[in-house]
Design an enzyme around this catalytic site. Structure first.
Site, PDB file in Angstrom:
ATOM      1  N   CYS A   1     -10.834  -9.427  15.046  1.00 11.10           N
ATOM      2  CA  CYS A   1      -9.736  -9.571  14.075  1.00 11.10           C
ATOM      3  C   CYS A   1     -10.061  -8.877  12.750  1.00 11.10           C
ATOM      4  CB  CYS A   1      -9.461 -11.046  13.810  1.00 11.10           C
ATOM      5  SG  CYS A   1      -8.170 -11.301  12.573  1.00 11.10           S
TER       6      CYS A   1
ATOM      7  N   CYS B   1      -3.363 -18.360  14.285  1.00  9.35           N
ATOM      8  CA  CYS B   1      -2.899 -17.678  15.493  1.00  9.35           C
ATOM      9  C   CYS B   1      -2.991 -18.647  16.665  1.00  9.35           C
ATOM     10  CB  CYS B   1      -3.768 -16.456  15.794  1.00  9.35           C
ATOM     11  SG  CYS B   1      -3.600 -15.138  14.587  1.00  9.35           S
TER      12      CYS B   1
ATOM     13  N   ARG C   1       0.812  -1.207   0.000  1.00  8.27           N
ATOM     14  CA  ARG C   1       0.000   0.000   0.000  1.00  8.27           C
ATOM     15  C   ARG C   1       0.851   1.265   0.000  1.00  8.27           C
ATOM     16  NH1 ARG C   1      -4.794  -0.356   1.792  1.00  8.27           N
ATOM     17  NH2 ARG C   1      -4.361  -1.584   3.651  1.00  8.27           N
TER      18      ARG C   1
HETATM   19  C1  PLP Z   1       0.222  -1.039   8.927  1.00  7.86           C
HETATM   20  C2  PLP Z   1       0.722  -1.355   7.611  1.00  7.86           C
HETATM   21  C3  PLP Z   1       2.057  -1.143   7.279  1.00  7.86           C
HETATM   22  C4  PLP Z   1       3.058  -0.574   8.259  1.00  7.86           C
HETATM   23  O1  PLP Z   1       2.736   0.748   8.591  1.00  7.86           O
HETATM   24  P1  PLP Z   1       3.662   1.588   9.595  1.00  7.86           P
HETATM   25  O2  PLP Z   1       2.917   2.864   9.796  1.00  7.86           O
HETATM   26  O3  PLP Z   1       4.969   1.780   8.905  1.00  7.86           O
HETATM   27  O4  PLP Z   1       3.803   0.793  10.852  1.00  7.86           O
HETATM   28  C5  PLP Z   1       2.459  -1.459   6.010  1.00  7.86           C
HETATM   29  N1  PLP Z   1       1.605  -1.936   5.094  1.00  7.86           N
HETATM   30  C6  PLP Z   1       0.300  -2.119   5.372  1.00  7.86           C
HETATM   31  C7  PLP Z   1      -0.600  -2.619   4.317  1.00  7.86           C
HETATM   32  C8  PLP Z   1      -0.184  -1.845   6.649  1.00  7.86           C
HETATM   33  O5  PLP Z   1      -1.476  -2.051   6.929  1.00  7.86           O
END
Ligand code: PLP
Length: 387
Positions: A144, A137, A124
């Site tokens: 969840c 888990c 993302r």
């Molecule tokens: C939470 C998340 C991350 C990591 O996010 P940080 O803010 O760097 O901890 C990375 N990719 C996705 C899809 C996430 O949901």
């Protein structure tokens, strides 16, 4: 100076052993394989020890195709025997409300499935990925966010394409940070995890690996010296644990966290803001203070995702803002997590903060402090500053 009541709580760590399992030897109890084999999963197993409410009994019977029930004996000993409002109990014993779906709720509230370049890999943000390495888990959290694929009972399955995922990471140099999640990565064997970490570490542009896991809390017996020794080979390695209530931090959990710390692993905590679990100030402050005593930095406090059947566990965003506001300035800055909301539909994490900026003009910023007192900061005129 007035004394804030949140400072005055006496912090205690208690063992979960033997509790409801006096016949179990310490050797068995301390074995993670014994814990997993003896996890409580069915209505009769739970009813042997708990007085279940109608809502819980119906929940146990009806939610088996959505998200399985499982509780390790270690964590089960923390569950109150008769009180359905118990904060530990609310997290892991299903309730009938899970079968109610609000029209705003979703099966994939963070829009992960639409952000997977390879099945099992969520990309993302430009520089970091979420790598889903298992769908199991040690115990299942009723709220969840990934219940659509976790626990193996729903129709949708997690089908991580291992080779394609590694190849994607190898040919995508913008990725410098890999977050292993699932399911719980620490349920994999030492050998399996070692292989995954070794493969990732061979990729020159991957600077940083972290693991998201609730194993230190659900199954602290899994944090063996051998596991720590293996993890230590893959530094820099961070682990984000997941705790929501101070009672989860038992002596076993504290000792497991100490072993991870000793292996040089940086520890953070992620909590989900849950109604009746950690939405009150004294409870939340005790959780944060106890985490610091375990050398864990509170990292994120999540607004509960719009996962199907979670309305009984969600609070308003205002509750979260009020909580942060009552903590900021009133306790150690290190104790404060960033409150975030993972945007519905896939916008990623968005920070939510109490508003401390009262007004802003090109000439000055007016701010308020934690006591509500106002202060003025004269603005720098960027056009007059020598470049
Ligand atoms: C939470 C998340 C991350 C990591 O996010 P940080 O803010 O760097 O901890 C990375 N990719 C996705 C899809 C996430 O949901």
């Amino acid at each position: 100076m007035t004394h804030d009541p949140i400072y005055q709580r006496k912090i205690q760590f208690q063992s979960s052993y033997p509790g409801r399992f006096p016949e179990v030897s310490p050797e068995d109890w301390n074995s993670h394989t014994w814990q997993l084999k003896n996890s409580l999963k069915t209505l009769p197993q739970l009813e042997k020890h708990l007085t279940l409410s109608e809502e819980e009994r119906a929940g146990l019977l009806l939610t088996g195709t959505k998200l399985a029930t499982a509780v390790t004996p270690h964590f089960f000993n923390l569950v109150h025997a008769t009180d359905p409002a118990d904060p530990i109990r609310r997290q892991i014993i299903p309730r009938i409300e899970e079968s109610l779906t609000d029209p705003t709720e979703m099966s994939d509230p963070c829009g992960e499935d639409s952000h997977m370049p390879v099945p099992g890999l969520v990309h993302r943000y430009p520089d970091r990925v979420l790598f889903l390495v298992t769908d199991r888990c040690a115990s299942y959290c009723r709220y969840c966010t990934r219940s659509r694929v976790v626990s193996g009972v729903s129709d949708q399955k997690l089908e991580t394409q291992w080779e394609a995922a590694f190849e994607y990471l190898e040919r995508t140099p913008t990725v410098r940070d890999v977050l292993l999640s699932g399911g719980d990565p620490l349920l994999l064997s030492d050998n399996r995890l070692d292989k995954i970490l070794t493969r990732l570490r061979k990729i020159p542009h991957i600077q940083f690996v972290r693991i998201g896991s609730r194993i230190p809390v659900f199954l602290p017996q899994r944090i063996t010296p051998e596991l720590c020794e293996m993890l230590e080979k893959h530094h820099p390695l961070f682990i984000s644990i997941h705790t929501n209530h101070p009672r989860e931090l038992t002596t076993e959990v504290r000792d497991g966290l100490a072993r991870l710390s000793k292996a040089g692993i940086q520890l953070g905590n992620q909590s989900v803001l849950l109604r009746g679990v950690n939405d009150s100030l004294p409870v939340h402050a005790a959780l944060l203070h106890k985490l610091l005593m375990c050398r864990v930095k509170p990292y994120y406090l999540y607004q509960c995702d719009l996962i199907q059947g979670s309305s009984h566990l969600r609070t308003s965003v205002q509750t979260g803002i009020d909580l942060i506001e009552k903590l900021r300035g009133h306790t150690t800055g290190y104790a404060l997590p960033q409150y975030v909301l993972d945007a519905p539909g896939g916008g990623g994490k968005i920070p939510i903060n109490p508003n401390y900026v009262v007004s802003r003009t090109p000439e000055e910023v007016v701010l308020r402090n934690y006591e509500g007192k106002k202060f003025v900061y004269p603005e720098v005129n960027e056009s007059l500053v020598a470049k």
